[in-house]
Design a protein around this motif. Structure first.
Motif, mmCIF file in Angstrom:
data_model
loop_
_atom_site.group_PDB
_atom_site.id
_atom_site.type_symbol
_atom_site.label_atom_id
_atom_site.label_comp_id
_atom_site.label_asym_id
_atom_site.label_seq_id
_atom_site.Cartn_x
_atom_site.Cartn_y
_atom_site.Cartn_z
ATOM 1 N N MET A 128 5.281 -9.672 -4.350
ATOM 2 C CA MET A 128 5.608 -8.720 -3.288
ATOM 3 C C MET A 128 4.628 -8.854 -2.129
ATOM 4 S SD MET A 128 7.676 -6.360 -2.230
ATOM 5 C CE MET A 128 8.594 -5.798 -3.664
ATOM 6 N N ALA A 129 3.365 -9.080 -2.442
ATOM 7 C CA ALA A 129 2.361 -9.245 -1.383
ATOM 8 C C ALA A 129 2.712 -10.414 -0.474
ATOM 9 C CB ALA A 129 0.980 -9.440 -2.008
ATOM 10 N N THR A 130 3.152 -11.524 -1.064
ATOM 11 C CA THR A 130 3.546 -12.691 -0.265
ATOM 12 C C THR A 130 4.885 -12.458 0.422
ATOM 13 O OG1 THR A 130 2.389 -14.144 -1.819
ATOM 14 C CG2 THR A 130 3.950 -15.184 -0.318
ATOM 15 N N ALA A 131 5.808 -11.803 -0.269
ATOM 16 C CA ALA A 131 7.128 -11.530 0.305
ATOM 17 C C ALA A 131 7.048 -10.646 1.541
ATOM 18 C CB ALA A 131 8.020 -10.870 -0.741
ATOM 19 N N LEU A 132 5.995 -9.831 1.636
ATOM 20 C CA LEU A 132 5.814 -8.926 2.774
ATOM 21 C C LEU A 132 4.789 -9.455 3.776
ATOM 22 C CD1 LEU A 132 5.736 -5.461 0.933
ATOM 23 C CD2 LEU A 132 7.649 -6.538 2.124
ATOM 24 N N ASP A 133 4.393 -10.704 3.587
ATOM 25 C CA ASP A 133 3.358 -11.276 4.447
ATOM 26 C C ASP A 133 3.837 -11.313 5.901
ATOM 27 O OD1 ASP A 133 0.944 -12.456 5.120
ATOM 28 O OD2 ASP A 133 1.729 -14.483 4.871
ATOM 29 N N SER A 158 -6.324 -6.161 -6.170
ATOM 30 C CA SER A 158 -6.894 -4.974 -6.829
ATOM 31 C C SER A 158 -5.789 -4.023 -7.281
ATOM 32 C CB SER A 158 -7.858 -4.239 -5.893
ATOM 33 O OG SER A 158 -9.007 -5.003 -5.644
ATOM 34 N N ILE A 159 -4.744 -3.892 -6.458
ATOM 35 C CA ILE A 159 -3.601 -3.057 -6.849
ATOM 36 C C ILE A 159 -2.969 -3.603 -8.131
ATOM 37 C CG2 ILE A 159 -1.264 -2.325 -6.220
ATOM 38 C CD1 ILE A 159 -3.327 -0.804 -4.705
ATOM 39 N N ALA A 160 -2.847 -4.924 -8.211
ATOM 40 C CA ALA A 160 -2.272 -5.553 -9.408
ATOM 41 C C ALA A 160 -3.144 -5.281 -10.637
ATOM 42 C CB ALA A 160 -2.107 -7.056 -9.181
ATOM 43 N N GLU A 161 -4.450 -5.360 -10.467
ATOM 44 C CA GLU A 161 -5.375 -5.102 -11.573
ATOM 45 C C GLU A 161 -5.321 -3.635 -12.000
ATOM 46 O OE1 GLU A 161 -8.363 -8.448 -9.673
ATOM 47 O OE2 GLU A 161 -8.940 -6.335 -9.689
ATOM 48 N N ILE A 162 -5.326 -2.740 -11.032
ATOM 49 C CA ILE A 162 -5.274 -1.305 -11.323
ATOM 50 C C ILE A 162 -3.984 -0.963 -12.056
ATOM 51 C CG2 ILE A 162 -5.051 0.973 -10.234
ATOM 52 C CD1 ILE A 162 -6.877 -0.234 -7.948
ATOM 53 N N THR A 163 -2.888 -1.522 -11.578
ATOM 54 C CA THR A 163 -1.584 -1.272 -12.201
ATOM 55 C C THR A 163 -1.567 -1.725 -13.653
ATOM 56 O OG1 THR A 163 -0.425 -1.478 -10.080
ATOM 57 C CG2 THR A 163 0.881 -1.830 -12.075
ATOM 58 N N GLU A 164 -2.137 -2.888 -13.912
ATOM 59 C CA GLU A 164 -2.151 -3.400 -15.288
ATOM 60 C C GLU A 164 -3.029 -2.532 -16.190
ATOM 61 O OE1 GLU A 164 -0.813 -6.486 -18.073
ATOM 62 O OE2 GLU A 164 -0.094 -5.301 -16.382
ATOM 63 N N CYS A 269 4.360 -1.204 -5.831
ATOM 64 C CA CYS A 269 4.973 -2.050 -4.803
ATOM 65 C C CYS A 269 4.818 -1.421 -3.423
ATOM 66 C CB CYS A 269 6.461 -2.264 -5.114
ATOM 67 S SG CYS A 269 6.796 -3.441 -6.445
ATOM 68 N N LYS A 270 5.012 -0.125 -3.352
ATOM 69 C CA LYS A 270 4.847 0.579 -2.084
ATOM 70 C C LYS A 270 3.401 0.494 -1.604
ATOM 71 C CE LYS A 270 5.765 5.007 0.207
ATOM 72 N NZ LYS A 270 6.267 6.407 0.037
ATOM 73 N N SER A 271 2.464 0.569 -2.530
ATOM 74 C CA SER A 271 1.036 0.467 -2.181
ATOM 75 C C SER A 271 0.716 -0.899 -1.586
ATOM 76 C CB SER A 271 0.169 0.709 -3.421
ATOM 77 O OG SER A 271 0.351 2.022 -3.911
ATOM 78 N N ILE A 272 1.325 -1.946 -2.120
ATOM 79 C CA ILE A 272 1.147 -3.299 -1.581
ATOM 80 C C ILE A 272 1.571 -3.335 -0.114
ATOM 81 C CG2 ILE A 272 2.058 -5.661 -1.673
ATOM 82 C CD1 ILE A 272 0.087 -5.222 -3.882
ATOM 83 N N ALA A 273 2.704 -2.686 0.196
ATOM 84 C CA ALA A 273 3.212 -2.657 1.569
ATOM 85 C C ALA A 273 2.313 -1.826 2.481
ATOM 86 C CB ALA A 273 4.635 -2.108 1.580
ATOM 87 N N LEU A 274 1.844 -0.706 1.979
ATOM 88 C CA LEU A 274 0.996 0.176 2.792
ATOM 89 C C LEU A 274 -0.330 -0.492 3.140
ATOM 90 C CD1 LEU A 274 1.603 3.604 1.020
ATOM 91 C CD2 LEU A 274 2.394 2.917 3.292
ATOM 92 N N LEU A 275 -0.910 -1.201 2.180
ATOM 93 C CA LEU A 275 -2.178 -1.888 2.455
ATOM 94 C C LEU A 275 -2.009 -2.942 3.547
ATOM 95 C CD1 LEU A 275 -3.808 -2.444 -1.067
ATOM 96 C CD2 LEU A 275 -4.531 -0.868 0.722
ATOM 97 N N HIS A 278 2.549 -2.001 6.735
ATOM 98 C CA HIS A 278 3.974 -2.026 7.046
ATOM 99 C C HIS A 278 4.495 -0.640 7.418
ATOM 100 C CE1 HIS A 278 5.060 -6.172 6.245
ATOM 101 N NE2 HIS A 278 4.265 -6.152 5.186
ATOM 102 N N THR A 279 5.673 -0.635 8.023
ATOM 103 C CA THR A 279 6.313 0.612 8.418
ATOM 104 C C THR A 279 6.786 1.369 7.183
ATOM 105 O OG1 THR A 279 8.504 -0.416 8.545
ATOM 106 C CG2 THR A 279 7.151 -0.457 10.549
ATOM 107 N N ALA A 280 7.148 2.639 7.397
ATOM 108 C CA ALA A 280 7.664 3.463 6.301
ATOM 109 C C ALA A 280 8.947 2.869 5.738
ATOM 110 C CB ALA A 280 7.908 4.889 6.793
ATOM 111 N N GLU A 281 9.767 2.276 6.617
ATOM 112 C CA GLU A 281 11.037 1.700 6.181
ATOM 113 C C GLU A 281 10.809 0.521 5.235
ATOM 114 O OE1 GLU A 281 15.142 -0.286 8.034
ATOM 115 O OE2 GLU A 281 13.461 0.221 9.350
ATOM 116 N N VAL A 282 9.905 -0.387 5.608
ATOM 117 C CA VAL A 282 9.619 -1.547 4.757
ATOM 118 C C VAL A 282 8.951 -1.100 3.460
ATOM 119 C CG1 VAL A 282 8.250 -3.665 4.562
ATOM 120 C CG2 VAL A 282 9.492 -3.173 6.675
ATOM 121 N N SER A 283 8.054 -0.134 3.565
ATOM 122 C CA SER A 283 7.374 0.378 2.370
ATOM 123 C C SER A 283 8.367 0.980 1.387
ATOM 124 C CB SER A 283 6.332 1.431 2.766
ATOM 125 O OG SER A 283 5.333 0.865 3.598
ATOM 126 N N MET A 284 9.405 1.647 1.910
ATOM 127 C CA MET A 284 10.419 2.229 1.033
ATOM 128 C C MET A 284 11.297 1.157 0.389
ATOM 129 S SD MET A 284 10.098 5.308 0.373
ATOM 130 C CE MET A 284 11.643 5.415 -0.529
#
Length: 415
Positions: A128-133, A158-164, A269-275, A278-284
């Motif tokens: 997702m991080a790369t897909a939203l690059d 870090s988000i990936a590590e925290i999630t796991e 996934c939303k956190s990845i976008a926010l970091l 990205h806009t609210a629309e993309v984050s959603m």
């Protein structure tokens, strides 16, 4: 096959004329051509040549599109991030070091090589991080651009590590609550080291996740992932204490499933976008992908609990129903056989009740309808990726294809 498909691209009007002409008797064809002047004959030849040329062009395009489609289908989501996952796994092990060796050993139990599985959630988040690059404006110096890109990627890792860590902590706690003997094909931590240490190990992982989360210094992301922990507790409580109406409610079940399974993936996934800013629309859209993928994953899990075996699932088959947990296949079976509701109310402590429920399930479309619902959510997840802003970057496109590929793998998996 390709040739016939190419020919099908010819204009219907032109094809009709050609078919009419060649359906005539040879003498009639000759008579028809004799009534056409030279310029028309040349024009006719050009038209026929154009028909053939267009058909061959169509074939070429068809071959190109099909070869491109084949290439796209060969994307392996896990291979794309394999190197990054290896680094992430090593960092996870270093993050669960504790002063008390026994606690460290317990916390690391599911992070050991060969036990951790495919790291499904970190894979989603890295893709997702790369897909939203999004390219950083070129006005910035290249050194600054590289530095910002590296810093963002590190924070997303870090988000990936925290999630796991949150996920593994929830597994440890769930195994204690369910009194499970196995997890991922090996002895569960509570079975090997006892329930008390398993609970403490789960708490320890959550505390490590909180420290890592605080270091991101992003209040919105902290709030999102803190809510995930609340949802995990809420979902587990919903599963433990339900009324008769709630046990027979698909809506209640789906809400519980979101809390227990999909909230973690969707909010991460939303956190990845926010970091990434990205806009609210993309984050959603990122959120919707994670939510629907998580729901599809759990629905297939529900199916496999009835159709799989302990060897393929790494846990005892029929574990949910034997623990009195009513899932989607049974809920759908209830719609066809309402008498199942009274059986659910009596519980499944008696093995006879389990057999009766399975008999009703076998006569119903419960399994099929659950698979259909999972496919619907997988399609919604795929649609969210398709709705992301367009990008010409090959890595971005490849990661998006990989995320779509994961939706297919989730609904066709057997373990």
């Amino acid at each position: 096959m390709l040739f016939s498909r190419g020919l099908s691209q010819i204009s219907r009007n032109h094809f009709s004329r050609c078919r009419w002409l060649f359906s005539l008797h040879p003498q009639q064809q000759l008579h028809h051509f004799n009534h056409i002047d030279a310029s028309q004959k040349v024009l006719g030849s050009r038209v026929i040549h154009s028909w053939v040329s267009n058909a061959l062009t169509g074939i070429g395009q068809q071959i190109h599109h099909q070869s491109t489609a084949v290439a796209e289908e060969q994307v392996d989501p896990f291979s794309l991030v394999a190197d990054e996952l290896s680094l992430l796994t090593n960092r996870l092990r270093s993050m669960v070091v504790a002063e008390v060796p026994k606690l460290a050993s317990a916390a690391e139990y599911f992070f050991k090589m060969g036990v951790e599985g495919k790291r499904f959630r970190p894979t989603i988040l890295l893709l997702m991080a790369t897909a939203l690059d999004v390219p950083i404006p070129r006005s910035a110096p290249q050194v600054e651009v590289d530095s910002l890109s590296r810093d963002l990627r590190t924070r997303q890792q870090s988000i990936a590590e925290i999630t796991e860590m949150i996920h593994v902590a929830s597994l440890l706690h769930d195994d204690v609550l369910d009194d499970a003997d196995t997890r991922r094909g090996i002895g569960s931590l509570n079975f090997v080291m006892g329930p008390k240490l398993a609970v403490l190990a789960g708490d320890f992982l959550l505390s490590r996740a909180c420290v890592a989360l605080a270091s991101l210094k992003n209040t919105e992301v902290v709030s999102l992932l803190a809510t995930v922990v609340e949802h995990l507790v809420t979902g587990e409580t919903m599963q433990m204490s339900t009324s008769s109406d709630e046990r027979c409610s698909m809506e209640y079940y789906m809400q519980k499933t979101y809390y227990k399974t999909a909230s973690l993936i969707s909010n991460s996934c939303k956190s990845i976008a926010l970091l990434a800013g990205h806009t609210a629309e993309v984050s959603m859209l990122a959120f919707d992908y994670g939510k629907n993928l998580g729901l599809a994953f759990q629905l297939i899990d529900d199916v496999l609990d009835f159709t799989g075996t302990s060897a393929t699932l790494g846990k005892g088959s029929l574990s949910d129903i034997r623990h009195g947990i009513v899932t989607a296949p049974i809920l759908y079976a209830m719609e066809e056989f309402p008498q199942l509701c009274s059986l659910v109310d009596r519980g499944f402590d008696d093995p006879v009740n389990v057999e009766i429920a399975l008999d009703y399930l076998g006569k119903s479309r419960g399994i099929q309808r659950t698979r259909e619902l999972a496919s619907k959510h997988a399609s919604l997840a795929s649609a969210a990726i398709d709705s992301l802003p367009e990008s010409d970057d090959e890595e971005v496109q490849r990661s998006r294809r990989a995320l779509v590929e994961l939706t297919h793998r989730v609904i066709t998996r057997t373990k």
